[in-house]
Design a protein around this motif. Structure first.
Motif, mmCIF file in Angstrom:
data_model
loop_
_atom_site.group_PDB
_atom_site.id
_atom_site.type_symbol
_atom_site.label_atom_id
_atom_site.label_comp_id
_atom_site.label_asym_id
_atom_site.label_seq_id
_atom_site.Cartn_x
_atom_site.Cartn_y
_atom_site.Cartn_z
ATOM 1 N N THR A 120 -6.368 -3.027 -17.931
ATOM 2 C CA THR A 120 -5.164 -2.928 -17.113
ATOM 3 C C THR A 120 -5.076 -4.090 -16.137
ATOM 4 O O THR A 120 -6.082 -4.723 -15.803
ATOM 5 C CB THR A 120 -5.144 -1.608 -16.316
ATOM 6 O OG1 THR A 120 -6.252 -1.580 -15.407
ATOM 7 C CG2 THR A 120 -5.204 -0.406 -17.239
ATOM 8 N N GLN A 123 1.608 -7.262 -7.839
ATOM 9 C CA GLN A 123 2.445 -6.944 -6.692
ATOM 10 C C GLN A 123 3.609 -7.934 -6.691
ATOM 11 O O GLN A 123 3.432 -9.134 -6.470
ATOM 12 C CB GLN A 123 1.637 -7.060 -5.397
ATOM 13 C CG GLN A 123 2.314 -6.485 -4.183
ATOM 14 C CD GLN A 123 2.277 -4.970 -4.152
ATOM 15 O OE1 GLN A 123 1.283 -4.347 -4.556
ATOM 16 N NE2 GLN A 123 3.357 -4.363 -3.666
ATOM 17 N N HIS A 145 3.145 1.609 -5.005
ATOM 18 C CA HIS A 145 1.813 1.106 -5.393
ATOM 19 C C HIS A 145 0.913 2.246 -5.841
ATOM 20 O O HIS A 145 0.208 2.137 -6.855
ATOM 21 C CB HIS A 145 1.192 0.364 -4.218
ATOM 22 C CG HIS A 145 -0.167 -0.196 -4.498
ATOM 23 N ND1 HIS A 145 -1.318 0.558 -4.368
ATOM 24 C CD2 HIS A 145 -0.565 -1.425 -4.920
ATOM 25 C CE1 HIS A 145 -2.362 -0.192 -4.679
ATOM 26 N NE2 HIS A 145 -1.936 -1.383 -5.023
ATOM 27 N N GLN A 146 0.932 3.350 -5.119
ATOM 28 C CA GLN A 146 0.066 4.483 -5.463
ATOM 29 C C GLN A 146 0.431 5.086 -6.812
ATOM 30 O O GLN A 146 -0.462 5.473 -7.593
ATOM 31 C CB GLN A 146 0.163 5.546 -4.363
ATOM 32 C CG GLN A 146 -0.388 5.104 -3.015
ATOM 33 C CD GLN A 146 -0.100 6.104 -1.918
ATOM 34 O OE1 GLN A 146 -0.357 7.304 -2.074
ATOM 35 N NE2 GLN A 146 0.443 5.647 -0.814
ATOM 36 N N LEU A 151 -2.675 -5.120 -12.469
ATOM 37 C CA LEU A 151 -1.664 -4.760 -11.481
ATOM 38 C C LEU A 151 -1.100 -6.027 -10.847
ATOM 39 O O LEU A 151 -1.845 -6.910 -10.422
ATOM 40 C CB LEU A 151 -2.274 -3.874 -10.386
ATOM 41 C CG LEU A 151 -1.342 -3.463 -9.248
ATOM 42 C CD1 LEU A 151 -0.319 -2.461 -9.742
ATOM 43 C CD2 LEU A 151 -2.141 -2.866 -8.086
ATOM 44 N N THR A 197 -0.524 2.625 -9.612
ATOM 45 C CA THR A 197 -1.980 2.647 -9.716
ATOM 46 C C THR A 197 -2.471 3.896 -10.436
ATOM 47 O O THR A 197 -3.403 3.833 -11.253
ATOM 48 C CB THR A 197 -2.614 2.555 -8.312
ATOM 49 O OG1 THR A 197 -2.229 1.316 -7.695
ATOM 50 C CG2 THR A 197 -4.126 2.608 -8.393
ATOM 51 N N HIS A 223 -4.686 3.930 -13.766
ATOM 52 C CA HIS A 223 -5.961 4.657 -13.847
ATOM 53 C C HIS A 223 -5.997 5.505 -15.119
ATOM 54 O O HIS A 223 -7.026 5.593 -15.794
ATOM 55 C CB HIS A 223 -6.152 5.544 -12.620
ATOM 56 C CG HIS A 223 -6.607 4.793 -11.413
ATOM 57 N ND1 HIS A 223 -6.578 5.332 -10.143
ATOM 58 C CD2 HIS A 223 -7.114 3.543 -11.267
ATOM 59 C CE1 HIS A 223 -7.035 4.441 -9.275
ATOM 60 N NE2 HIS A 223 -7.360 3.352 -9.938
ATOM 61 N N LYS A 246 0.819 -1.212 0.000
ATOM 62 C CA LYS A 246 0.000 0.000 0.000
ATOM 63 C C LYS A 246 0.854 1.264 0.000
ATOM 64 O O LYS A 246 0.357 2.344 0.293
ATOM 65 C CB LYS A 246 -0.926 0.004 1.221
ATOM 66 C CG LYS A 246 -1.930 -1.140 1.239
ATOM 67 C CD LYS A 246 -2.840 -1.060 2.456
ATOM 68 C CE LYS A 246 -3.839 -2.214 2.468
ATOM 69 N NZ LYS A 246 -4.724 -2.176 3.666
#
Length: 274
Positions: free
Chosen positions: A38, A42, A21-22, A40, A25, A29, A17
């Motif tokens: 899309t 990890q 990650h931000q 994602l 992301t 978006h 988090k």
């Protein structure tokens, strides 16, 4: 009508988090808003084993690691079959994370000679945490990876806590751009075109002094109201000293601005809710 290719975002941080990650992301978006599918990933959930550098060197021919590595098999196929790649990594001690490094090295070993990712659109994001040091040097391994794998890159996104909001916005804009590029892969017309693209990239070619100056500027810009004119003028003084060939004096002046910016930033944010 052909199915649209996925824009793949890989978070090369063990923090699920965190800022890496931000930022990834935010880029996804942007791609999604532009109509691209899309995904994602990890990276901490798919940890690639270290390359054993085994001989005879057969994986470059078989396109498969000699040793069972389910994480590498999964990730490599995701990368080779996506429409575009966004790779984000935290910066540890002026360098990228081990999670990312293991993936890149095994990709080199297995696929660099055959270049199955020639022309794949990509861009990298590096987030240098508390100090902000390494915001550019942490990007270089990502762009070395892209270049060896012959990916067609967009500009990098160097991020720190001082420019984090701006970096998120830029990541989103690049996500929109890469969504369009994901539609049609354009392999390079020779190494000369490849080198021309990479040599023209911003940030990557900065030396240590210029990287430090960039970091000090970001800290100062985001705390300009907290700093006096004398401190802010230090950036101009640093430029003048550097132009005169007084590199160490220029670096000392840059550091003075950086340290003042850090203190002002911390004061400004110490009472804000997290």
């Amino acid at each position: 009508m052909a199915e649209r290719k996925t824009v793949l975002g890989i978070v090369g941080s063990p923090n699920p988090k965190g800022r890496t990650h931000q930022l990834v992301t935010a880029a996804l978006h942007g791609a999604s808003n532009a109509g691209a599918p899309t995904e994602l990933i990890q990276l901490s959930q798919f940890v690639v084993a270290a390359c054993k550098d085994c001989l005879p060197y057969v994986c470059k021919n078989t396109k498969k690691c000699k040793y069972e590595d389910a994480a590498f098999e999964y990730l490599s196929q995701k990368i080779l079959n996506c429409g575009a790649l966004i790779l984000g990594a935290p910066v540890y001690w002026w360098d990228t994370s081990g999670l990312v490094r293991y993936l890149m090295l095994k990709m080199f070993r297995v696929f660099a000679f055959s270049s199955p990712s020639d022309g794949l659109p990509a861009f990298g994001i590096a987030i240098a945490g508390g100090s902000g040091n390494g915001l550019v040097s942490g990007l270089r391994p990502l762009y070395h990876f892209f270049q060896v794998m012959k990916m067609r890159v967009l500009e990098p996104v160097p991020a720190t806590r001082f420019n984090f909001n701006e970096a998120q916005l830029r990541a989103g804009e690049l996500g929109v751009q890469i969504a369009g590029m994901a539609e049609t892969r354009r392999p390079f017309n020779g190494r000369e075109e490849l080198w021309e693209l990479y040599d023209a990239l911003p940030y990557i070619g900065l030396n240590r002094a210029a990287e430090r100056h960039l970091l000090a500027s970001l800290a100062a810009i985001n705390t300009a109201g907290e700093l006096g004119n004398e401190v802010l003028s230090g950036l101009a003084k640093s430029d003048a000293l550097a132009a005169a060939g007084q590199t160490r004096a220029a670096l000392l002046e840059t550091t003075r601005v950086y340290e003042a910016g850090i203190k002002a930033y911390d004061r400004k944010h110490e009472n804000k809710p997290h």
